[in-house]
Design an enzyme around this catalytic site. Structure first.
Site, PDB file in Angstrom:
ATOM      1  N   ARG A  30       0.728  -1.239  -0.095  1.00 54.91           N
ATOM      2  CA  ARG A  30       0.077   0.157  -0.095  1.00 54.91           C
ATOM      3  C   ARG A  30       0.936   1.340  -0.099  1.00 54.91           C
ATOM      4  O   ARG A  30       0.603   2.374  -0.751  1.00 54.91           O
ATOM      5  CB  ARG A  30      -0.941   0.021   1.279  1.00 54.91           C
ATOM      6  CG  ARG A  30      -2.196  -0.967   1.030  1.00 54.91           C
ATOM      7  CD  ARG A  30      -2.673  -0.979   2.431  1.00 54.91           C
ATOM      8  NE  ARG A  30      -3.774  -1.811   2.494  1.00 54.91           N
ATOM      9  CZ  ARG A  30      -4.204  -3.055   2.376  1.00 54.91           C
ATOM     10  NH1 ARG A  30      -2.882  -3.798   2.399  1.00 54.91           N
ATOM     11  NH2 ARG A  30      -5.408  -3.676   2.674  1.00 54.91           N
ATOM     12  N   ASP A  52       6.185 -10.446  -3.309  1.00 50.32           N
ATOM     13  CA  ASP A  52       5.196  -9.537  -3.644  1.00 50.32           C
ATOM     14  C   ASP A  52       5.464  -8.050  -3.783  1.00 50.32           C
ATOM     15  O   ASP A  52       4.861  -7.355  -4.740  1.00 50.32           O
ATOM     16  CB  ASP A  52       3.943  -9.854  -2.564  1.00 50.32           C
ATOM     17  CG  ASP A  52       3.203 -10.868  -2.855  1.00 50.32           C
ATOM     18  OD1 ASP A  52       3.495 -11.687  -3.758  1.00 50.32           O
ATOM     19  OD2 ASP A  52       2.193 -11.090  -2.290  1.00 50.32           O
ATOM     20  N   ASN A  94       1.858 -13.369  -8.155  1.00 57.48           N
ATOM     21  CA  ASN A  94       0.627 -13.836  -7.280  1.00 57.48           C
ATOM     22  C   ASN A  94       0.455 -13.045  -6.487  1.00 57.48           C
ATOM     23  O   ASN A  94      -0.124 -13.220  -5.234  1.00 57.48           O
ATOM     24  CB  ASN A  94       0.923 -15.264  -6.885  1.00 57.48           C
ATOM     25  CG  ASN A  94      -0.440 -15.865  -6.614  1.00 57.48           C
ATOM     26  OD1 ASN A  94      -1.361 -15.552  -6.913  1.00 57.48           O
ATOM     27  ND2 ASN A  94      -0.241 -17.051  -5.745  1.00 57.48           N
ATOM     28  N   ASP A 329      -5.698 -14.144   7.641  1.00 57.91           N
ATOM     29  CA  ASP A 329      -4.579 -14.889   7.272  1.00 57.91           C
ATOM     30  C   ASP A 329      -3.795 -15.815   8.419  1.00 57.91           C
ATOM     31  O   ASP A 329      -3.428 -16.859   8.166  1.00 57.91           O
ATOM     32  CB  ASP A 329      -3.543 -13.903   6.568  1.00 57.91           C
ATOM     33  CG  ASP A 329      -3.709 -13.534   5.239  1.00 57.91           C
ATOM     34  OD1 ASP A 329      -4.898 -14.091   4.764  1.00 57.91           O
ATOM     35  OD2 ASP A 329      -2.990 -12.588   4.653  1.00 57.91           O
ATOM     36  N   GLU A 357      -3.863 -17.542  -2.056  1.00 63.79           N
ATOM     37  CA  GLU A 357      -2.882 -18.106  -3.174  1.00 63.79           C
ATOM     38  C   GLU A 357      -3.185 -19.365  -3.591  1.00 63.79           C
ATOM     39  O   GLU A 357      -2.846 -19.940  -4.781  1.00 63.79           O
ATOM     40  CB  GLU A 357      -1.601 -18.046  -2.223  1.00 63.79           C
ATOM     41  CG  GLU A 357      -0.935 -16.791  -2.061  1.00 63.79           C
ATOM     42  CD  GLU A 357      -1.534 -15.695  -1.125  1.00 63.79           C
ATOM     43  OE1 GLU A 357      -2.511 -16.124  -0.591  1.00 63.79           O
ATOM     44  OE2 GLU A 357      -0.640 -14.792  -0.836  1.00 63.79           O
ATOM     45  N   ARG A 360      -7.154 -22.581   0.565  1.00 70.16           N
ATOM     46  CA  ARG A 360      -6.533 -22.747   1.782  1.00 70.16           C
ATOM     47  C   ARG A 360      -7.296 -23.723   2.767  1.00 70.16           C
ATOM     48  O   ARG A 360      -6.705 -24.321   3.435  1.00 70.16           O
ATOM     49  CB  ARG A 360      -6.272 -21.410   2.511  1.00 70.16           C
ATOM     50  CG  ARG A 360      -4.984 -20.647   1.852  1.00 70.16           C
ATOM     51  CD  ARG A 360      -4.778 -19.695   2.543  1.00 70.16           C
ATOM     52  NE  ARG A 360      -3.399 -18.826   2.028  1.00 70.16           N
ATOM     53  CZ  ARG A 360      -3.125 -17.747   2.336  1.00 70.16           C
ATOM     54  NH1 ARG A 360      -3.739 -16.711   2.927  1.00 70.16           N
ATOM     55  NH2 ARG A 360      -2.039 -17.223   1.789  1.00 70.16           N
ATOM     56  N   HIS A 401       2.870 -19.424   0.570  1.00 71.52           N
ATOM     57  CA  HIS A 401       3.881 -19.177   1.738  1.00 71.52           C
ATOM     58  C   HIS A 401       3.506 -19.590   3.058  1.00 71.52           C
ATOM     59  O   HIS A 401       4.127 -20.090   3.869  1.00 71.52           O
ATOM     60  CB  HIS A 401       4.489 -17.600   1.661  1.00 71.52           C
ATOM     61  CG  HIS A 401       3.020 -16.868   1.543  1.00 71.52           C
ATOM     62  ND1 HIS A 401       3.044 -15.431   2.412  1.00 71.52           N
ATOM     63  CD2 HIS A 401       2.098 -16.815   1.133  1.00 71.52           C
ATOM     64  CE1 HIS A 401       1.973 -14.991   2.094  1.00 71.52           C
ATOM     65  NE2 HIS A 401       1.215 -15.698   1.401  1.00 71.52           N
ATOM     66  N   ARG A 402       2.110 -19.328   3.282  1.00 71.57           N
ATOM     67  CA  ARG A 402       1.760 -19.468   4.771  1.00 71.57           C
ATOM     68  C   ARG A 402       1.474 -21.071   4.792  1.00 71.57           C
ATOM     69  O   ARG A 402       1.551 -21.421   5.990  1.00 71.57           O
ATOM     70  CB  ARG A 402       0.146 -18.759   4.869  1.00 71.57           C
ATOM     71  CG  ARG A 402       0.265 -17.237   4.604  1.00 71.57           C
ATOM     72  CD  ARG A 402      -0.548 -16.337   5.298  1.00 71.57           C
ATOM     73  NE  ARG A 402      -0.597 -15.174   5.116  1.00 71.57           N
ATOM     74  CZ  ARG A 402       0.614 -14.282   5.622  1.00 71.57           C
ATOM     75  NH1 ARG A 402       1.302 -14.661   6.286  1.00 71.57           N
ATOM     76  NH2 ARG A 402       0.642 -13.151   5.145  1.00 71.57           N
ATOM     77  N   LYS A 432       7.559 -15.223  -0.897  1.00 76.09           N
ATOM     78  CA  LYS A 432       6.403 -14.137  -1.114  1.00 76.09           C
ATOM     79  C   LYS A 432       6.200 -13.067  -0.116  1.00 76.09           C
ATOM     80  O   LYS A 432       6.115 -11.847  -0.344  1.00 76.09           O
ATOM     81  CB  LYS A 432       4.923 -15.077  -1.189  1.00 76.09           C
ATOM     82  CG  LYS A 432       4.167 -14.267  -1.789  1.00 76.09           C
ATOM     83  CD  LYS A 432       2.669 -14.942  -1.923  1.00 76.09           C
ATOM     84  CE  LYS A 432       1.728 -14.515  -2.850  1.00 76.09           C
ATOM     85  NZ  LYS A 432       0.997 -13.351  -2.450  1.00 76.09           N
TER      86      LYS A 432
END
Ligand code: DC
Length: 671
Positions: A30, A52, A94, A329, A357, A360, A401-402, A432
């Protein structure tokens, strides 16, 4: 780092220490966009450096922003809301945090100032919906063309200079699929608020509200005071213009913090907490509220501005029922904490997981299941039952990534009745948002020595064992112990202090207090870099004399053992498989014919511009073999259980592959 097919995490048994978080992804992207659109330049501190943010930076460059490093910070020259470039093709990987707001900003800029922009991403990006945003932009009068499946990227945004947008009516946008559509409009519409107020009307229940708060907070830092009526209507006042705050600091990523909060709750015992630096009680990120959820599961937490400290409280953890709409997240981390709870955990309000992504909910259910967990999934919830029987699993990460970071926490299963390693496939996906995640985790984690894998590699001089060991370590993501370097460094230290290589007791004293630091292939002795000196033939000769002293070997023993740290070790040198790590799971004795070794050494010397005769070299090597094999202290000999690898006719890659094949045979992963 870790551009490797998998990383194996050994069973881990504890964690403590301090971790400094990388910058927040949501704030970074942002801030980058706002700085890029604003007038004047903005110095951005502590920006996240990841996949990212890299695509966002590249996009801004392509759009004509000047971007330059300034010390550790980055200076972004803004375009002042005027397009200097009217055509560009932007590849956004992504990164949803780049795709959505750039689409909105470029759509309104093209519509009013003229331009033609194409935005695209990786295949998964083209499966992530953007239709609600496109609808809103079209209602506004922007030209948005679907270049693939309608409602998904890639898109073309175009227009001619002087175009007018329908900003007099409130712009409707759906808020129940992704809050990023609203964020995108909020970030973009100040570009066209010159003629009157611009209002946005949210249709449907707005999800992930805390992310909107981040957006509003940062807009305010850049001079835009959005008026908000509940979560339904947002108005950008007429005359709003982005103004740079001059400089701005990005706080640590609260979602990334969740893994370390969980780590503390699971594995920090005995009064030694996990301390997280970079995000804390003053955070503007919604995911900071994950900490409350972790507390509800049993974490013991202290926090202040810019820091959080966590240790184990209740144990086992308590299962939790939570509507996680506000922390979508970080809530993934709760699903893994659930493995350590004594009652079921149900996470609801997470329909958005399905369009992240990866899907999930499906991914988490599948991978927790692989570990042996009982999981129930629904359209917008997941329920995880307490773990009964841990399985050694190979975890798929879905380029998410998560998934990689969350599931790594399953390696602490010894604390909950397991004792299995966890394999994380494609671990580089953490790039990411947290490129150094595994280094940070391994920096805090501890394990029982016998659970930490060791590969010992030995062999005669010039057999290439150093090269082989380094390549195997890199490929497995393991630490490397070049034990010869310790003897070499002892030799150098002795030389510096004027200690004779014949004075065993004095050498041993030196060796016991060796101030050595390694960083990859580089080495510092007493704070001075000695990487090159260490490799000199003369240093090797010193090492050879120093290393015959049993007291020196004894003094270096503890130092060598200390290299055995998570996730594992490749140890190269004389007595690695026999004396230092006799329990090593794989021992390799690398040989090559004297003729072949002489030839290699010859090539090596020639490449350094040193002339030498192959015959002499071979005679030297053979003499050294005899000396090394016959010396009474630590003679060169394969450990009884070592596998012999004659690499006379193998390339380095073939030797590495052979060792990796042997290693694979020793693995226990069931699925
Ligand atoms: O592997 P290298 O050339 O860096 O080793 C330097 C010297 O140290 C060599 O003479 C062997 C000796 N050494 C040893 O005695 N024990 C080890 N574990 C490693 C090396």
């Amino acid at each position: 780092m870790y551009d490797i097919p998998f990383i194996d995490l050994p069973p881990l048994a504890g964690a403590s220490g301090t971790v400094r978080l990388p910058g927040s992804k949501s704030i970074s992207n942002r801030v980058l966009l706002l700085a890029g659109l604003a007038e004047g330049s903005t110095l951005v501190h502590d920006l996240l450096d990841s996949d990212d943010t890299r695509v966002m930076l590249e996009a801004l460059r392509a759009l004509g922003c000047r971007i330059e490093p300034e010390g550790a910070a980055l200076r972004i020259g803004g375009i002042g809301a005027r397009l200097p470039v009217h055509e560009a093709q932007l590849f956004l990987g992504n990164a949803g945090t780049a795709m959505r707001p750039l689409t909105a900003a470029l759509a309104v800029l093209a519509a009013t100032q003229g331009g033609r922009f194409e935005v695209s991403g990786v295949a998964r990006m083209h499966e992530r919906p953007i239709g609600d945003l496109v609808d809103a932009l079209r209602a506004l009068g922007c030209s948005v063309e679907d270049l693939g499946r309608p409602g998904y990227p890639p898109l073309r945004l175009s227009g001619t200079a002087g175009g007018r947008l329908a900003t007099e009516r409130a712009i409707p946008v759906r808020g129940d699929v992704s809050s990023q559509f609203l964020t995108a409009l909020l970030l973009a519409l100040p570009l066209v608020a010159d003629r009157g107020d611009v209002a946005i009307e949210v249709v449907g229940e707005l999800i992930s509200k805390p992310y909107i708060e981040i957006t509003l907070n940062l807009l305010e830092r850049f001079g835009i005071a959005v008026r908000r009526e509940g979560w339904q209507r947002f108005t950008i006042p007429q005359g709003s213009r982005y103004r740079t705050p001059g400089s701005i600091r990005v706080e640590g990523d609260a979602s990334s913090a969740s893994y370390f909060v969980a780590l503390g709750a699971i594995a920090a015992q005995g009064g030694a907490p996990v301390k997280i630096v970079g995000v804390g009680s003053d955070s503007i990120q919604g995911d900071i509220r994950f900490v409350d959820a972790a507390e509800a599961m049993g974490a013991q937490v202290r926090r202040g501005p810019g820091w959080i400290e966590v240790q184990r409280g209740r144990w086992p953890l308590a299962g939790l029922t939570i509507d996680a709409n506000h922390i979508p997240d970080a809530a993934m981390t709760l699903a893994v904490m659930a493995l350590y709870a004594d009652s079921p955990t149900r996470i609801s309000g997470i329909a958005s997981w399905r369009v992240k992504e990866t899907d999930r909910i499906a991914a988490m259910a599948a991978e927790l299941g692989r570990l042996g967990a009982e999981v129930v999934e629904g359209p917008d919830f997941i329920e995880v039952k307490p773990m009964r029987d841990w399985k050694a699993a190979s975890i798929r990460t879905y380029d998410d990534h998560r998934m990689a970071m969350c599931l790594s926490l399953a390696a602490f299963n010894p604390l909950a009745g397991g004792r299995v390693p966890v394999r994380i496939l494609e671990p580089r996906c953490v790039g990411k948002t947290f490129p150094d995640y595994f280094e940070a985790l391994f920096g805090l984690a501890s394990a029982a020595a016998e659970d930490l894998p060791v590969i010992a590699i030995d062999g005669p001089t010039a057999s290439g064992k150093g090269t082989l060991a380094a390549a195997v370590a890199e490929r497995l993501g393991y630490r490397l112990l070049d034990s010869g370097a310790l003897y070499r460094a002892t030799g150098l230290a002795a030389q510096q202090d004027g200690v004779s290589p014949e004075d065993g007791p004095a050498l041993a004293q030196l060796a016991a207090r060796l101030d050595l630091r390694f960083e990859g292939a580089r080495c510092w002795l007493r704070g001075r870099e000695v990487s090159d000196e260490l490799r000199l033939e003369s240093t090797g000769a010193l090492a050879s004399r120093v290393s015959v002293w049993p007291a020196v070997r004894e003094a270096l023993h503890a130092l060598q053992l200390a290299f055995r740290r998570p996730p594992g070790l490749v140890a190269d040198g004389r007595d690695m498989g026999t004396v230092v790590f006799p329990q090593a799971r794989l021992k390799v004795f690398l040989t090559a014919s004297a003729a072949e070794r002489a030839e290699r050494r010859h090539k090596q010397l020639i490449s350094k511009g040193i002339s030498a005769s192959i015959t002499d070299l071979r005679a030297d090597l053979e003499a050294r073999d005899v000396r090394d094999t016959q010396r009474s202290v630590a003679p060169l000999k394969p450990a009884g259980d070592a596998l012999l690898l004659d690499n006379s006719h193998l390339s380095i890659e073939e030797s590495v592959q052979q060792v990796l094949d042997w290693w694979a045979e020793r693995q226990v992963f069931s699925s």
